[in-house]
Write a protein that holds these residues in place. Structure first.
Motif, short mmCIF file in Angstrom:
data_model
loop_
_atom_site.label_atom_id
_atom_site.label_comp_id
_atom_site.label_asym_id
_atom_site.label_seq_id
_atom_site.Cartn_x
_atom_site.Cartn_y
_atom_site.Cartn_z
N VAL A 1 -18.47 -74.64 -62.94
CA VAL A 1 -17.26 -74.14 -63.61
C VAL A 1 -16.03 -74.37 -62.74
CG1 VAL A 1 -16.10 -72.02 -64.35
CG2 VAL A 1 -18.45 -72.46 -65.07
N ALA A 2 -16.14 -74.08 -61.45
CA ALA A 2 -15.02 -74.29 -60.54
C ALA A 2 -14.64 -75.76 -60.48
CB ALA A 2 -15.38 -73.76 -59.15
N HIS A 3 -15.64 -76.63 -60.45
CA HIS A 3 -15.39 -78.07 -60.43
C HIS A 3 -14.66 -78.51 -61.71
CE1 HIS A 3 -16.03 -82.35 -59.82
NE2 HIS A 3 -16.72 -82.43 -60.95
N ALA A 4 -15.10 -78.01 -62.85
CA ALA A 4 -14.47 -78.35 -64.13
C ALA A 4 -13.02 -77.88 -64.17
CB ALA A 4 -15.26 -77.73 -65.28
N ASN A 5 -12.75 -76.71 -63.63
CA ASN A 5 -11.38 -76.18 -63.63
C ASN A 5 -10.45 -77.01 -62.75
OD1 ASN A 5 -11.21 -73.93 -65.43
ND2 ASN A 5 -12.58 -72.81 -64.08
N ALA A 6 -10.98 -77.55 -61.66
CA ALA A 6 -10.16 -78.40 -60.81
C ALA A 6 -9.74 -79.66 -61.56
CB ALA A 6 -10.93 -78.76 -59.54
N ILE A 7 -10.67 -80.22 -62.33
CA ILE A 7 -10.35 -81.39 -63.14
C ILE A 7 -9.35 -81.03 -64.24
CG2 ILE A 7 -11.29 -83.15 -64.69
CD1 ILE A 7 -13.94 -82.90 -63.18
N ALA A 8 -9.57 -79.88 -64.86
CA ALA A 8 -8.67 -79.43 -65.94
C ALA A 8 -7.25 -79.26 -65.43
CB ALA A 8 -9.19 -78.13 -66.55
N ALA A 9 -7.10 -78.75 -64.22
CA ALA A 9 -5.77 -78.54 -63.65
C ALA A 9 -5.02 -79.87 -63.53
CB ALA A 9 -5.88 -77.86 -62.29
N ASP A 10 -5.71 -80.92 -63.11
CA ASP A 10 -5.09 -82.24 -63.02
C ASP A 10 -4.69 -82.75 -64.40
OD1 ASP A 10 -5.32 -82.35 -60.28
OD2 ASP A 10 -7.21 -83.46 -60.31
N LYS A 11 -5.55 -82.52 -65.38
CA LYS A 11 -5.26 -83.00 -66.73
C LYS A 11 -4.10 -82.24 -67.36
CE LYS A 11 -9.94 -84.72 -67.68
NZ LYS A 11 -9.53 -86.13 -67.81
N ILE A 12 -4.02 -80.95 -67.09
CA ILE A 12 -2.87 -80.17 -67.57
C ILE A 12 -1.59 -80.72 -66.94
CG2 ILE A 12 -1.70 -77.94 -67.33
CD1 ILE A 12 -3.59 -77.81 -69.58
N GLY A 13 -1.68 -81.13 -65.70
CA GLY A 13 -0.52 -81.72 -65.02
C GLY A 13 -0.02 -82.95 -65.74
N SER A 14 -0.92 -83.78 -66.25
CA SER A 14 -0.49 -84.99 -66.97
C SER A 14 0.24 -84.63 -68.25
CB SER A 14 -1.70 -85.88 -67.28
OG SER A 14 -2.58 -85.26 -68.19
N TYR A 15 -0.19 -83.55 -68.91
CA TYR A 15 0.49 -83.08 -70.12
C TYR A 15 1.90 -82.60 -69.78
CZ TYR A 15 1.82 -79.91 -73.89
OH TYR A 15 2.51 -79.27 -74.88
N LEU A 16 2.02 -81.82 -68.70
CA LEU A 16 3.34 -81.30 -68.31
C LEU A 16 4.30 -82.43 -67.96
CD1 LEU A 16 2.21 -78.22 -66.16
CD2 LEU A 16 3.08 -78.22 -68.51
N GLU A 17 3.77 -83.49 -67.35
CA GLU A 17 4.62 -84.64 -67.01
C GLU A 17 5.16 -85.29 -68.28
OE1 GLU A 17 2.34 -87.27 -64.62
OE2 GLU A 17 2.22 -85.89 -62.90
N VAL A 18 4.32 -85.40 -69.31
CA VAL A 18 4.77 -85.99 -70.57
C VAL A 18 5.85 -85.12 -71.21
CG1 VAL A 18 4.09 -86.54 -72.94
CG2 VAL A 18 2.62 -87.20 -71.03
N VAL A 19 5.62 -83.82 -71.24
CA VAL A 19 6.62 -82.90 -71.83
C VAL A 19 7.94 -83.01 -71.09
CG1 VAL A 19 7.18 -80.49 -72.23
CG2 VAL A 19 4.88 -81.31 -72.69
N LYS A 20 7.88 -83.03 -69.76
CA LYS A 20 9.10 -83.12 -68.96
C LYS A 20 9.86 -84.42 -69.25
CE LYS A 20 10.85 -82.74 -64.22
NZ LYS A 20 11.76 -83.91 -64.34
N SER A 21 9.12 -85.52 -69.31
CA SER A 21 9.78 -86.81 -69.55
C SER A 21 10.44 -86.87 -70.92
CB SER A 21 8.79 -87.96 -69.39
OG SER A 21 7.80 -87.93 -70.41
N VAL A 22 9.76 -86.28 -71.92
CA VAL A 22 10.34 -86.27 -73.27
C VAL A 22 11.58 -85.39 -73.31
CG1 VAL A 22 9.94 -85.51 -75.65
CG2 VAL A 22 8.16 -86.80 -74.43
#
Length: 240
Positions: free
Chosen positions: A214-235
């Motif tokens: 679960v901890a490993h999955a959450n670390a990956i999820a945090a990176d993926k959420i970061g990619s979403y935030l980057e898209v929102v910021k750029s838009v």
């Protein structure tokens, strides 16, 4: 401006719909849902492990029509009843968790089903309806183990650090959890009753090790959420 998908299968499907779209793979934003982290009880002898079971009203009350629509390979009612009986026999404190709050739609409403189950299993606890998604996640974060058919209930468990075995009934489950390197998904559309039961039981027995996954999955999820935030910021930046 952009299409953000929560799993690779959705990304591929979106690409077929529009070859020109700007596509980005992220993860379900519920992983970033705020909640009040709860302090778990000690695992000392004599303290019952708290097992949360999310029962889908749709699958439990939908009958043969719903089973056929989702191509279920097992009897969902029998699955839930068997799991409850198993965890009670193992000495766990079983809590029935409602996630879909739809009192005006009895077939969809999880709480109505949980109340009916309580009449046959008086030793289980029924958790009251939650006021909002964050309240649901905050409560689920207290548990020692969780299984359920509502995907966002399972996301609430995983993203709050709770060992979880999702009980999948549609194509939306496996690709998203697989993108987090989380393979502990019991699929009712491809697995037998015994296979699903074994996976959930094993998940409970191995919940300490599962917490590491679960901890490993959450670390990956945090990176993926970061990619979403980057898209929102750029838009948003481009709109100024």
């Amino acid at each position: 401006r952009a299409v953000v998908c929560r799993d690779p299968d959705s990304l591929a499907f979106a690409g077929k719909l529009s070859a020109k779209a700007k596509l980005v793979q992220s993860i379900d934003v519920a992983f970033n849902l705020p909640y009040a982290a709860a302090e778990k009880q000690s695992a000392d002898a004599g303290v019952k492990p708290r097992v949360g079971i999310n029962v889908s009203g749709l699958l439990y009350e939908g009958g043969d029509d719903i089973a056929a629509r989702f191509d279920l390979k097992l009897d969902y009612r029998a699955l839930i009843d068997t799991l409850i009986a198993h965890f009670l026999e193992r000495g766990a404190a079983v809590e029935l968790i409602s996630h879909v709050n739809a009192p005006n739609h009895p077939i969809e409403d999880d709480f109505t089903v949980c109340s009916a189950i309580k009449s046959r299993f008086p030793d289980v606890a029924i958790v009251d309806r939650f006021a909002d998604p964050s309240a649901a996640k905050s409560y689920i974060s207290q548990l020692d183990f969780f299984c359920g058919a509502r995907m966002h209930a399972c996301i609430a468990a995983l993203s709050s650090g709770v060992p979880v075995v999702p009980i999948a009934y549609s194509r939306k489950f496996r690709p998203m959890f697989a993108s987090l390197d989380y393979a502990f998904v019991a699929d009712c559309t491809s697995m037998s009753m015994d296979e699903v039961l074994d996976m959930v039981r094993d998940g409970f027995e191995q919940r300490v090790k599962l917490r590491e996954k679960v901890a490993h999955a959450n670390a990956i999820a945090a990176d993926k959420i970061g990619s979403y935030l980057e898209v929102v910021k750029s838009v948003l930046d481009a709109s100024v």
